[in-house]
Design a protein around this motif. Structure first.
Motif, short mmCIF file in Angstrom:
data_model
loop_
_atom_site.label_atom_id
_atom_site.label_comp_id
_atom_site.label_asym_id
_atom_site.label_seq_id
_atom_site.Cartn_x
_atom_site.Cartn_y
_atom_site.Cartn_z
N THR A 1 0.84 -1.19 0.00
CA THR A 1 0.00 0.00 0.00
C THR A 1 0.88 1.24 0.00
O THR A 1 1.75 1.40 0.86
N TRP A 2 0.63 2.11 -0.97
CA TRP A 2 1.37 3.37 -1.07
C TRP A 2 0.37 4.51 -0.89
O TRP A 2 -0.47 4.76 -1.74
N SER A 3 0.46 5.19 0.25
CA SER A 3 -0.38 6.36 0.52
C SER A 3 0.32 7.59 -0.02
O SER A 3 1.34 8.03 0.52
N ASN B 1 0.84 11.38 -0.81
CA ASN B 1 0.50 12.74 -0.38
C ASN B 1 1.62 13.63 -0.88
O ASN B 1 2.49 14.07 -0.13
N THR C 1 -3.20 13.71 -3.54
CA THR C 1 -3.47 12.68 -2.54
C THR C 1 -4.21 11.52 -3.21
O THR C 1 -5.16 11.72 -3.95
N GLU D 1 -4.50 6.79 -2.98
CA GLU D 1 -4.07 5.51 -2.43
C GLU D 1 -3.77 4.57 -3.59
O GLU D 1 -4.56 4.46 -4.54
N TYR E 1 -2.73 0.60 -4.40
CA TYR E 1 -2.64 -0.77 -3.89
C TYR E 1 -2.01 -1.64 -4.97
O TYR E 1 -2.57 -1.78 -6.06
#
Length: 407
Positions: free
Chosen positions: A230-232, A234, A246, A248, A250
């Motif tokens: 998972t790469w959040s 921002n 921003t 998400e 996956y």
């Protein structure tokens, strides 16, 4: 004094249940869903190499050939025969197997010893015997070497050579060392040493422990067949006015994380964010809301080589391949509001498009690592020069040979 115990005081033990029969073969009604084969040692080749130098002859047998050089694998043994000349002058004959890591940093060359094994093939005794005309030899590669600085055993690295970021190499040499009598009356030394040096290639055949799935499916044969990263995001790298980018991301990849250089790596990518980031900026020629990106996330296959000198280190990254994306059937975005959140999925595959000579390895002074890199930037720049929030690196390992079923 003898001690007599009353047998009636001992507890009663029930008969043990027989141990079940274990077998790697499925029973009727069962089937194997995953199997990890035991790592096998070196498979002997059938090629022979002969070398002549100063009238001496050396023959190596049972090896492989790559680019005209003898190649040996994991824990393999170098077999051969040595035929000396001027046998009546020989005092002793020895065989030596050595391995070094050489690093050239500017004008300075450093060397790290990996292994040094020496065996005496023949030595003169008090009876003044003559050296035999044919001496068999055998010396083996170890699986690991002892590193003095870290004080631990490390897997022996394969033969390797690179010009970037610095000139460096892993070199293995087989030497025949002869000590001969000195015939001159005016020489104070009673013996002189001669050496016959041969460069060997050490290239273990490394395979994945199990096969990777061919494609991503919601119906999984094994529970741990796929692994999610998972790469959040921002990021201020891509911004719209004062707003940050921003989202998400996956990323699903086969959990084995070890892949053959010759095979594709399947993956599945899901992107969740504002639809405005999935569209190009409107152009003067077009009056619509823009066109869809081929993919807001770019997927690369990268090999990173790190060379460490005495006081500094250098890093070189090479792009081995770029992932191809296929938009899923659910991505129907034409009629959506520009500020509406959306989730888009892609199936994709990565393939190594560059020729590689060895698998990834790790030593304290020289290491080669492989990554799958997710990036907001295309073309990809060196990771150390990119903003930390503009890329995401996933460590994997590329190996020389594909998985084979040994069951």
């Amino acid at each position: 004094m003898a001690i007599i115990m009353d047998s009636t005081l001992l507890p009663d033990y029930s008969p043990s249940v027989p141990a079940p029969d274990y077998s790697s073969m499925p029973l009727p009604g069962e089937h194997c869903i995953q199997r990890t084969a035991r790592q096998t040692l070196y498979e002997h080749g059938s090629v022979s190499f002969s070398y002549l130098e100063n009238g001496m002859s050396l023959t190596l047998r049972g090896c492989r050939e790559e680019e005209g050089a003898p190649v040996f694998g994991l824990c393999s043994t170098v077999h051969g025969e040595f035929e000396p000349t001027d046998r009546e002058k020989i005092v002793s004959v020895a065989v030596k197997l050595e391995g070094h890591i050489f690093i050239k940093e500017g004008t300075r060359v450093s060397s790290t010893l990996l292994l040094s094994q020496q065996r005496t093939l023949w030595e003169m005794d008090d009876t003044e015997t003559v050296c035999p005309g044919l001496l068999p030899l055998s010396v083996s590669f170890p699986a690991n070497y002892w590193d003095k600085e870290s004080e631990r055993f490390i897997r022996l690295p394969p033969s390797f050579s690179t010009m970037r970021p610095w000139r460096a190499g892993v070199v293995y040499t087989l030497s025949i060392v002869l000590r001969k009598k000195k015939c001159s009356l005016f020489c104070l030394r009673t013996a002189r040493d001669l050496s016959m040096d041969i460069h060997l290639q050490y290239k273990p055949r490394v395979r994945p422990p199990r096969p990777a799935p061919i494609y991503f499916s919601s119906l999984k044969q094994c529970p741990d067949e796929w692994q999610e990263e998972t790469w959040s995001i921002n990021s201020s790298f891509l911004h719209n006015g004062d707003s940050l980018f921003t989202a998400e991301c996956y990323f699903f990849l086969p959990s084995v994380r070890v892949f053959s250089m010759s095979e594709s790596i399947p993956f599945h990518l899901s992107f969740s964010g504002s639809i405005s980031w999935l569209r190009r900026e409107p152009t003067p020629e077009k009056d619509d809301e823009g066109e869809l990106f081929d993919g807001p996330i770019h997927v690369f296959l990268v090999r990173q080589t790190t060379v460490r000198g005495k006081h500094s280190k250098a890093v070189q990254e090479e792009i081995l391949g770029r992932g191809s994306l296929i938009v899923g059937d659910g991505a129907i975005l034409d009629k959506m509001s520009p500020h509406e959140a959306v989730c888009v999925s892609w199936d994709g595959a990565l393939r190594c498009d560059m020729p590689l000579s060895c698998s990834a390895f790790n030593t304290p002074v020289l290491e080669v690592k492989d990554y799958i890199v997710l990036s907001l930037v295309n073309p990809l720049r060196p990771m150390k020069m990119m903003e930390a929030d503009a890329h995401y690196a996933i460590p994997i390992r590329l190996v020389t040979h594909p998985w084979i079923d040994r069951s």
